[in-house]
Design an enzyme around this catalytic site. Structure first.
Site, PDB file in Angstrom:
ATOM      1  N   CYS A  30     -17.906  79.414 -12.941  1.00 27.39           N
ATOM      2  CA  CYS A  30     -17.925  80.960 -13.369  1.00 27.39           C
ATOM      3  C   CYS A  30     -18.521  81.865 -12.189  1.00 27.39           C
ATOM      4  CB  CYS A  30     -18.254  81.283 -14.672  1.00 27.39           C
ATOM      5  SG  CYS A  30     -17.671  80.095 -16.012  1.00 27.39           S
TER       6      CYS A  30
ATOM      7  N   HIS B  16     -21.590  87.939 -15.388  1.00 26.75           N
ATOM      8  CA  HIS B  16     -22.169  86.817 -14.865  1.00 26.75           C
ATOM      9  C   HIS B  16     -22.320  86.638 -13.418  1.00 26.75           C
ATOM     10  CE1 HIS B  16     -21.846  82.063 -15.780  1.00 26.75           C
ATOM     11  NE2 HIS B  16     -23.032  82.467 -15.775  1.00 26.75           N
TER      12      HIS B  16
END
Length: 473
Positions: free
Chosen positions: A105, A161
């Site tokens: 990610c 993130h």
């Protein structure tokens, strides 16, 4: 390349992949109600340079989370129905050979936001970011900060993130507005993250809303694209967490409550939900993502901005345990095709014709370079991009040219040049594949073409030498 190693046809490779996907879908459809094959009637991509110039486009960049390459019905899924994303593909260009910037990610998000390899920044070395020690430095130029400097309004809705407060945040890296979560995952109702912390924010302040997360993001994004932006172009990064674990769909309140109980009891791995999920639940989550994208696109159409809005949809990396990646090998975390090849669709009605398919190999940093050029923004000279702008290819039919797509994660390396792929997995053995013949990466050509292998390995090592080393711990 020697005469024994002729240049390979990307069209032939993609045709083989598409044929395989069609066959898989056809076979599965005999026992699966409603199975869909890839889009029919697509034609090879061809730019339409005769289209009149338009204003700088609005940009709606949508990411799914851990969505596999073949999880959309337009990419060959035999059991998942995605009519809204399939329609988006019919109205634009579907890319068969699109890749993420990394296999997990946060490194991919670093590569997209900076247009550079993740290993150029300390935060990009975390695979993925799991603590507050690193993040995307606010001093580093980003897609958002560069577009903002060129007169764009900017917003990020959903998963960030790329670092945690107090040091890292979208609002410190060029986005005017932020609504979403800072971490890599959260429970869809309670908004509890991996450490049991509450993780839904508006700007840098907590925002309380205990409804299903995908619904909230869809509402927020629909409101943003539906606004009167007073003719000012805008960028919206819309980052869904669907279909990332935990495996809870809209309406699964009882399942949510059980996961929350385990998180609060500090049970290790509670949020990862390794003892939960199923193919049926995964299907439900992907189809919910599709409906959500459709809702945002309807809001965009109602706003009157559809024609001059560039919409891009992709996954942040390959699929996880319930994804459908056939015929690719590997999944999230691996540099095999299944870990980095992703579905990708682009639509811009004002400048690009629909109903097309492109077999050009592209990856996340390319889109950064492309969007900057289309928006009339320049990269910062001190932070050169690693991606190649595709604006000339998309708008004027220019050749992209042969180039290297490079990836590095701990324990693995990969480089694609044309239809050759160099790969070293955790076994430490160098392998060479011809993707036009063997998209599943099973026929190792290293012994047959040692010169090709040596050339690609040297190219990988030259790039690797420019990057930051991984920490020793």
């Amino acid at each position: 390349m020697s005469s024994q190693d002729p240049a390979l046809s990307r069209r032939a490779f993609s045709g083989a992949v598409t044929a395989t996907a069609v066959t898989a879908a056809a076979v599965a459809s005999s026992g699966t109600a409603g199975a869909a094959a890839p889009e029919s009637g697509e034609r090879p991509f061809r730019a339409a340079p005769g289209k009149p110039r338009s204003r700088r486009p609005n940009i709606l960049f949508i990411l799914g989370d851990d969505l596999g390459w073949a999880d959309l019905s337009s990419y060959g899924s035999p059991h998942i129905r995605t009519p809204h994303l399939d329609r988006l593909a019919r109205q634009g260009v579907r890319f068969t050979d699109a890749y993420s910037g990394s296999a997990t990610c946060s490194p991919t998000r670093f590569s997209l936001y900076t247009g550079r390899y993740p290993g150029r920044t300390k935060g990009g070395l975390a695979e993925p970011i799991a603590d507050r020690s690193v993040g995307l430095e606010p001093t580093h130029p980003t897609l958002a900060s560069l577009l903002k400097g060129a007169g764009y309004s900017t917003a990020l809705i959903g998963k960030w993130h790329c670092g945690y407060l107090p040091d890292y945040s979208p609002t410190r890296s060029g986005w005017d507005e932020f609504f979403g979560n800072f971490g890599g995952a959260l429970e869809y109702y309670s908004k509890l993250g991996l450490a049991g912390e509450y993780d839904l924010y508006e700007g840098d302040a907590e925002y309380k809303d205990l409804r299903y997360y995908t619904r909230i993001l869809t509402e927020r994004a629909s409101e943003y694209v539906g606004r009167d932006h007073h003719d000012k172009p805008w960028l919206l990064n819309l980052n869904f967490t669907t279909p990332h674990w935990p495996w809870t769909a809209d309406g699964d309140e009882a399942q949510s409550a059980e996961i929350v109980r385990r998180i609060k009891a500090r049970e290790p791995g509670a949020l990862q939900h390794r003892d939960g999920g199923s193919l049926a639940k995964y299907k439900e989550m992907v189809e919910d993502l599709d409906r959500s994208v459709g809702e945002v696109l309807r809001a965009l159409k109602r706003s009157g901005q559809e024609r001059n809005t560039l919409v891009f949809f992709a996954s942040d990396n390959g699929g996880e345990r319930f994804s459908y990646n056939w015929p690719l090998s590997g999944n999230k975390g691996s540099l095999q095709e299944g870990g980095i090849r992703v579905p990708a669709v682009l639509r811009w009605p004002a400048r690009i014709d629909g109903g097309q398919v492109s077999h050009e190999p592209v990856f996340s940093p390319d889109w950064t370079a492309t969007l900057l050029e289309l928006a009339g923004a320049r990269p910062h000279p001190a932070y050169p991009l690693d991606g190649t702008s595709l604006a000339g290819y998309l708008l004027r039919g220019e050749e992209v040219g042969e180039r290297d797509l490079f990836w590095r994660v701990r324990g693995e390396r990969a480089l694609r040049r044309g239809d050759w792929k160099y790969y070293r997995g955790r076994s430490g053995r160098d392998q060479l594949f011809r993707l036009d013949e063997d998209e599943r990466e099973q026929a190792d050509k290293a012994a047959l073409h040692p010169g090709v292998l040596a050339g690609l390995r040297s190219a990988w090592e030259r790039t690797d030498a420019q990057l930051l080393p991984y920490p020793s711990n």
